[in-house]
Enzyme design. Structure first.
Site, PDB file in Angstrom:
ATOM      1  N   ASP A 553       0.836  -1.193   0.000  1.00 25.50           N
ATOM      2  CA  ASP A 553       0.000   0.000   0.000  1.00 25.50           C
ATOM      3  C   ASP A 553       0.869   1.241   0.000  1.00 25.50           C
ATOM      4  O   ASP A 553       2.074   1.189   0.242  1.00 25.50           O
ATOM      5  CB  ASP A 553      -0.946  -0.003   1.205  1.00 25.50           C
ATOM      6  CG  ASP A 553      -0.212  -0.123   2.534  1.00 25.50           C
ATOM      7  OD1 ASP A 553       0.486   0.832   2.913  1.00 25.50           O
ATOM      8  OD2 ASP A 553      -0.326  -1.180   3.196  1.00 25.50           O
ATOM      9  N   GLU A 633      22.992 -21.780 -18.154  1.00 29.55           N
ATOM     10  CA  GLU A 633      22.083 -20.913 -17.408  1.00 29.55           C
ATOM     11  C   GLU A 633      22.834 -19.720 -16.818  1.00 29.55           C
ATOM     12  O   GLU A 633      22.330 -18.589 -16.820  1.00 29.55           O
ATOM     13  CB  GLU A 633      21.393 -21.705 -16.297  1.00 29.55           C
ATOM     14  CG  GLU A 633      20.351 -22.699 -16.811  1.00 29.55           C
ATOM     15  CD  GLU A 633      19.796 -23.584 -15.714  1.00 29.55           C
ATOM     16  OE1 GLU A 633      18.640 -24.029 -15.849  1.00 29.55           O
ATOM     17  OE2 GLU A 633      20.520 -23.834 -14.716  1.00 29.55           O
TER      18      GLU A 633
END
Length: 749
Positions: A553, A633
């Site tokens: 928030d 990777e």
């Protein structure tokens, strides 16, 4: 001046770059709300109010025999309970005699230069804070750090002359933001009790609106929902003690035909991290009322004589160019005038968090091994998550005992930090300061510090309780122990977590008649702790978290410039989560990581490149065991990190465009970052479905200069062509494949 006052008509007109907000104290001193929307002439919009004799809608006593004047049908700026207005109220007070009927009238007003602030509460500010200036951090391109602001304070008095209501308005002209806050001042000789106080009320005289809300659950937060308003009330809220995974304190009202790029819409954002209620009511006369503030269910606050109570701030914005423009207003305001400190404009480090890589199963040697490989990949910050303190090999014990488990680490925290820094990395650490396990030394010593109701067995969650942060002594104890840890080693990052909802609210520090204050005092205590932490450690990057997005928030962003967006790290799930979050919050606030596959939450397998595409649309980092990665990777990760750094300013500070909705997109989901001046853009695409022998797919870009020529994959296109005709997308070779396409403006000839 962005605030105009006509003393003859007692008309207040507030203007930003593109919006206008207006109210008027009428002949009886009732403060009417007359306009919020497109900027126009500072004309008295109260001419639009239709007065009529309406059955069962009563009339104020001082209206005499005028049956056409009823608060039940008027657009009101701050409606109070018991005034004859039977719609949802913004204020309800209990007087010393037990009554609640209240009548508020205009008393006076004050206009100030600059933006107000609120004691102990987050609020937008109108200039770079002094902390940021002290660091002399240069602002990146597209980051406007100054804003012209003014403050209006209107004072209402209740007709029984027991208290004042001060309505605060911050007019942030350049940002297109108007803020609201409320202060209740007791000027009687008796206690009064606030039973409901909303920070904002806006009444619309007419219109057919849709309400946009954001619902969810743990690991599936902020799903976008759009519903037409029907007669009655539609509301979202939280009584969990936090803003919650379930609903977010950000709402939008829009015209029925509003789209991403066209139409009227109104955004309401609550700068508060506790219980909230957002309510939209379509009344008997087809008028719409929007309220947003503290949820009244767990709230009853005593205001003593001469005391003031400040309700949290709400930020309001209007757009005539659709939902996308509305979002970008909030993005700009929150990046530059809500988030504070060094990390507002400074590039944040690419991090590796050890949680999904090792969970509780680690020692110091394992962490150093992970950090060594991380450094080789170009990662800049290593974060040690849960499990480093007390008796903490599972999540059932040790919480509250903030002492380093040197036996588990095999060294002191300083020694571990020094070794990690020796590899060229910064070091971060995880805390959950608000939680406590019953199996902890702290609980055994201070069981009364935890929220429990006398005579009742507590409600557990993850076998933990919560500390009473409404108490200063509890906060001081936890704060001092956190500081002891932070001062013992070189630590540049702190993750502040909370992993349960509040329950069993009872504080031993308050009398029975004031237990209704506990929830709000808890939030104020949290803010007090975070403010002290940011002041003591101004260079530290703090990330908020509550089981992921349970406290995502605007209130938390005042203290933590980024928040872990969700515990769901699955790249495809994150498309919806980050899409919904983007309506009210900027990308720079969304904690997002590349995790291992199969994913922990969904067991889905997605390409490493796609996981990076999604995580780059956030703060960006990794959450896996790099020691288990293949050489191929690792090569890919090195390239991802280099690319993210190259595009950092564009992603973090550029204009964000939602091109599709991931929950309804056919085959491809796309979003875009465009430089504010249109000089470049980054198009991000994820293939959601693979169709054999499928049709071609185009994506229309946004935010470019129509008259410019752009280079895309060594081909040149006019800007208007890319925005109107679209860009032909590459054909995906596998499900969930992603593409990142850089669009660059050619130099003018």
């Amino acid at each position: 001046m962005a605030i105009l006052f006509d003393s003859t008509s007692r008309l207040f007109t507030l203007t930003t770059a593109h919006s206008m907000y207006q109210m008027k104290a009428d002949r009886y001193g009732v403060l009417l709300h007359t306009w919020f929307g497109m900027k126009g002439s500072a004309f008295d919009y109260s001419y639009r109010i239709a007065y009529a004799d309406r059955g069962f809608s009563g009339n104020p006593y001082d209206a005499g025999d005028d049956r056409t004047y009823s608060l039940d049908a008027l657009p009101l700026e701050f409606p109070a309970y018991g005034s004859g207005d039977y719609r949802a109220a913004a204020l309800k007070v209990r007087y010393p005699d037990g009554t609640s009927a209240c009548d508020l009238r205009y008393l006076k007003h004050e206009i100030r230069e600059g933006k107000y602030s609120l004691p102990g509460l987050p609020a937008l500010y109108d200039a770079p804070d002094q902390e940021q200036q002290a660091h002399e951090t240069p602002a990146p391109a597209g980051c406007r750090c100054g804003s012209r602001s003014d403050t209006l304070i209107i004072t209402l008095e209740d007709t029984r002359r027991m208290f004042y209501v001060h309505l605060y308005y911050g007019v942030m002209e350049d940002l297109d933001i108007i803020t609201r806050a409320v202060c209740v001042e007791n000027h009687s000789e008796d206690d009064i009790y606030l039973e409901n106080i909303q920070s904002v009320c806006v009444d619309y005289l007419h219109g057919e609106y849709d309400l946009h809300t954001f619902y969810g659950r743990h690991v599936k937060e902020r799903n976008y929902q759009r519903s037409p308003l029907m007669h009655g009330s539609q509301s979202v809220g939280s009584t969990r003690g936090t803003s919650s995974h379930q609903y977010n304190p950000f709402l939008i009202l829009s015209d029925r035909d509003t789209t991403e790029d066209t139409g009227n819409c109104y955004g309401f954002s609550f700068l508060y991290s506790g219980d909230f209620l957002g309510n939209a009511e379509l009344d008997q006369y087809n008028q719409t009322r929007l309220l947003l503030g503290i949820h009244p269910d767990n709230f009853c606050y005593c205001v003593k004589p001469a005391e003031r109570f400040y309700a949290p701030e709400a930020a309001l914005a209007y757009s005539a160019q659709g939902l996308g423009r509305l979002s970008r207003i909030f993005h700009q305001a929150y990046r530059t005038h809500l988030c504070r400190g060094k990390w507002t404009a400074k590039r944040r480090p690419v991090l590796l968090n050890d949680w999904e890589g090792v969970y509780f199963d680690f020692d110091g040697d394992k962490l150093i091994q992970m950090a060594r490989d991380a450094a080789d990949l170009g990662i800049e910050l290593f974060v040690m998550d849960d499990g480093w303190f007390g008796k903490r090999d599972l999540d059932v014990s040790g919480l509250g005992d903030w002492t380093v488990n040197e036996k588990k680490l095999g060294c002191t925290l300083k020694e571990l930090s020094d070794q990690i820094h020796g590899l060229g990395l910064q070091f971060g650490i995880w805390f959950e300061p608000e939680g406590i396990n019953e199996d902890s030394d702290l609980y055994r010593e201070h069981p009364d510090w935890a929220f429990t109701v006398p005579g009742k067995q507590p409600t557990r969650s993850r076998l933990q309780l919560l500390l009473d942060f409404s108490r200063e002594d509890v906060r001081e104890y936890i704060f001092s122990h956190i500081c002891q840890v932070l001062d013992s080693a070189r630590i540049e990052y702190l993750k502040w977590d909370l992993n349960r909802s509040l329950a069993d609210l009872y504080s031993a520090s308050l009398p029975a008649k004031r237990q209704g204050e506990v929830m709000h005092r808890y939030v104020l205590g949290l803010y007090d702790m975070l403010e002290k932490l940011t002041q003591r450690y101004p260079d530290m990057l703090i990330e908020g978290c509550s089981g992921g997005g349970g406290r995502f928030d605007a209130g938390m962003l005042y203290y933590t410039p980024q928040i872990w967006c969700s515990d769901d790290t699955d790249a495809i799930e994150r498309l919806s989560i980050q899409y919904g979050t983007s309506f009210g919050y900027p990308v720079s606030t969304m904690g997002s990581h590349v995790s291992h596959c199969p994913n922990e939450q969904t067991r889905r397998i997605t390409p490493l490149n796609t996981r990076a595409t999604v995580a780059m649309s956030g703060t960006f980092g990794y959450e896996l065991d790099v020691n288990k990665m293949t050489e191929d990777e690792k090569t890919i990760v090195k390239a991802q990190i280099r690319e993210f750094k190259e595009y950092y300013d564009l992603i973090q500070y550029g204009d964000y465009y939602r091109l599709t909705d991931p929950d309804t997109a056919d085959a491809y989901h796309g979003w875009e970052f465009a430089a504010e001046d249109g000089s470049e853009a980054l198009l991000c695409i994820v293939a959601l479905q693979i169709h054999p022998n499928g049709p071609g797919r185009w994506m229309c870009l946004k935010g470019l200069n129509a008259d410019s020529i752009y280079t895309v994959n060594d081909e040149e296109y006019p800007g208007d062509v890319l925005m109107n005709g679209g860009l032909l997308l590459p054909t995906a070779a596998e499900e969930y494949e992603s593409f990142r396409i850089h669009i660059v403006e050619c130099p003018a000839v």
